[in-house]
Scaffold this motif. Structure first.
Motif, short mmCIF file in Angstrom:
data_model
loop_
_atom_site.label_atom_id
_atom_site.label_comp_id
_atom_site.label_asym_id
_atom_site.label_seq_id
_atom_site.Cartn_x
_atom_site.Cartn_y
_atom_site.Cartn_z
N ARG A 110 44.30 47.56 38.67
CA ARG A 110 43.79 48.03 39.97
C ARG A 110 42.42 47.49 40.31
O ARG A 110 42.15 47.08 41.43
CB ARG A 110 43.76 49.56 39.98
CG ARG A 110 45.11 50.17 40.31
CD ARG A 110 45.02 51.61 40.63
NE ARG A 110 45.78 51.94 41.80
CZ ARG A 110 45.88 53.15 42.32
NH1 ARG A 110 45.23 54.15 41.77
NH2 ARG A 110 46.60 53.37 43.39
N TRP A 111 41.51 47.45 39.32
CA TRP A 111 40.16 47.03 39.62
C TRP A 111 40.10 45.54 39.97
O TRP A 111 39.14 45.06 40.55
CB TRP A 111 39.21 47.34 38.46
CG TRP A 111 39.61 46.71 37.16
CD1 TRP A 111 40.31 47.28 36.16
CD2 TRP A 111 39.33 45.37 36.72
NE1 TRP A 111 40.49 46.39 35.13
CE2 TRP A 111 39.90 45.23 35.43
CE3 TRP A 111 38.64 44.29 37.28
CZ2 TRP A 111 39.81 44.03 34.72
CZ3 TRP A 111 38.54 43.11 36.58
CH2 TRP A 111 39.13 42.99 35.29
N ALA A 112 41.15 44.80 39.63
CA ALA A 112 41.19 43.37 39.88
C ALA A 112 41.89 43.01 41.19
O ALA A 112 42.16 41.84 41.43
CB ALA A 112 41.85 42.64 38.72
N GLY A 113 42.21 44.02 41.98
CA GLY A 113 42.78 43.70 43.28
C GLY A 113 44.16 44.25 43.53
O GLY A 113 44.74 44.04 44.58
N ASN A 114 44.71 44.98 42.53
CA ASN A 114 45.96 45.71 42.76
C ASN A 114 47.13 44.81 43.09
O ASN A 114 48.03 45.20 43.84
CB ASN A 114 45.74 46.75 43.89
CG ASN A 114 46.72 47.89 43.81
OD1 ASN A 114 47.23 48.22 42.75
ND2 ASN A 114 47.01 48.50 44.95
#
Lengths: 114, 113
Positions: free
Chosen positions: B95-99
């Motif tokens: 998620r923190w990398a762009g989902n």
């Protein structure tokens, strides 16, 4: 609330021809995704937009595929020239933001390349 | 390299019984997992999700279980209904990398009346 709209729903072309697909995301959704789903496989992400900027296009075959989202709303995906292996369903999805929200998919465009 | 795998291409279950769909993943960075349902000629529809900080999430007849040590998740449908017949995809993201979602190949569930 209207869902993700895509057109056309079906397209048949011959190899080496060009084709374009259109997507209108859910109103207010900043993030837009294009996926390719080959028969019998799961969807594969091609490109992700945040508003009108590209976040990731690492899996987009850039020699023949291009995509744009000029005003941060609608998007078009183009293939030029098409190959037989491009036959697939092209799915557009959108989400409110790219970090936490669920993605909502349109019905897809089924492309057949002869 | 398939990072998300659904090893059963199809599953047939009697109406009223439990359906169990399985999914394995290899990327330990995945922190969010989802199940989508797809009917013919329609796009995938979100069904249920689970964060990596949980091991179970329930929504009505649908329950997803996550076993991080085994890198395995499963979807339980109880009781199964004929309208549940569809192709089910599991998907995973960081998620923190762009989902961006990585999907499995899908399992076709057939619920017989």
């Amino acid at each position: 609330e209207a869902g993700v709209a895509q057109s056309p729903r079906y397209k048949i072309i011959e190899k080496r021809q060009s084709v374009a697909f259109w997507c209108n995301p859910i109103s207010g959704h900043a993030t837009l995704y294009w996926y390719q789903q080959i028969l019998g496989q799961g969807p594969k992400l091609l490109i992700q937009f945040q508003n009108n900027g590209v976040v990731d296009d690492s899996q987009l075959p850039k020699d023949r595929f291009s995509a744009e989202r000029l005003k941060g709303v609608d998007s078009t995906l183009k293939i030029q020239p098409a190959k037989l292996e491009d036959s697939a369903v092209y799915l557009c999805a959108s989400s409110i933001d790219r970090l936490t929200d669920t993605q909502y998919f349109g019905p897809g465009t089924r492309l057949t390349v002869l | 390299d398939q990072q998300v795998k659904q090893n059963s291409p199809s599953l047939s279950v009697q109406e009223g019984r439990i359906s169990i769909l399985n999914c394995d993943y290899t990327n330990s960075m995945f922190d969010y997992f989802l199940w989508y349902k797809k009917y013919p000629a329609e796009g995938p529809t979100f069904l249920i999700s689970i964060s990596s900080i949980k091991d179970k999430n329930e929504d009505g007849r649908f329950t997803v279980f996550l076993n991080k040590s085994a890198k395995h998740l499963s979807l339980h449908i109880v009781p199964s209904q004929p309208g549940d017949s569809a192709v089910y995809f599991c998907a995973a993201s960081v998620r923190w990398a762009g989902n961006m979602l990585t999907f499995g190949g899908g399992t076709r569930l057939m619920v017989k009346p």
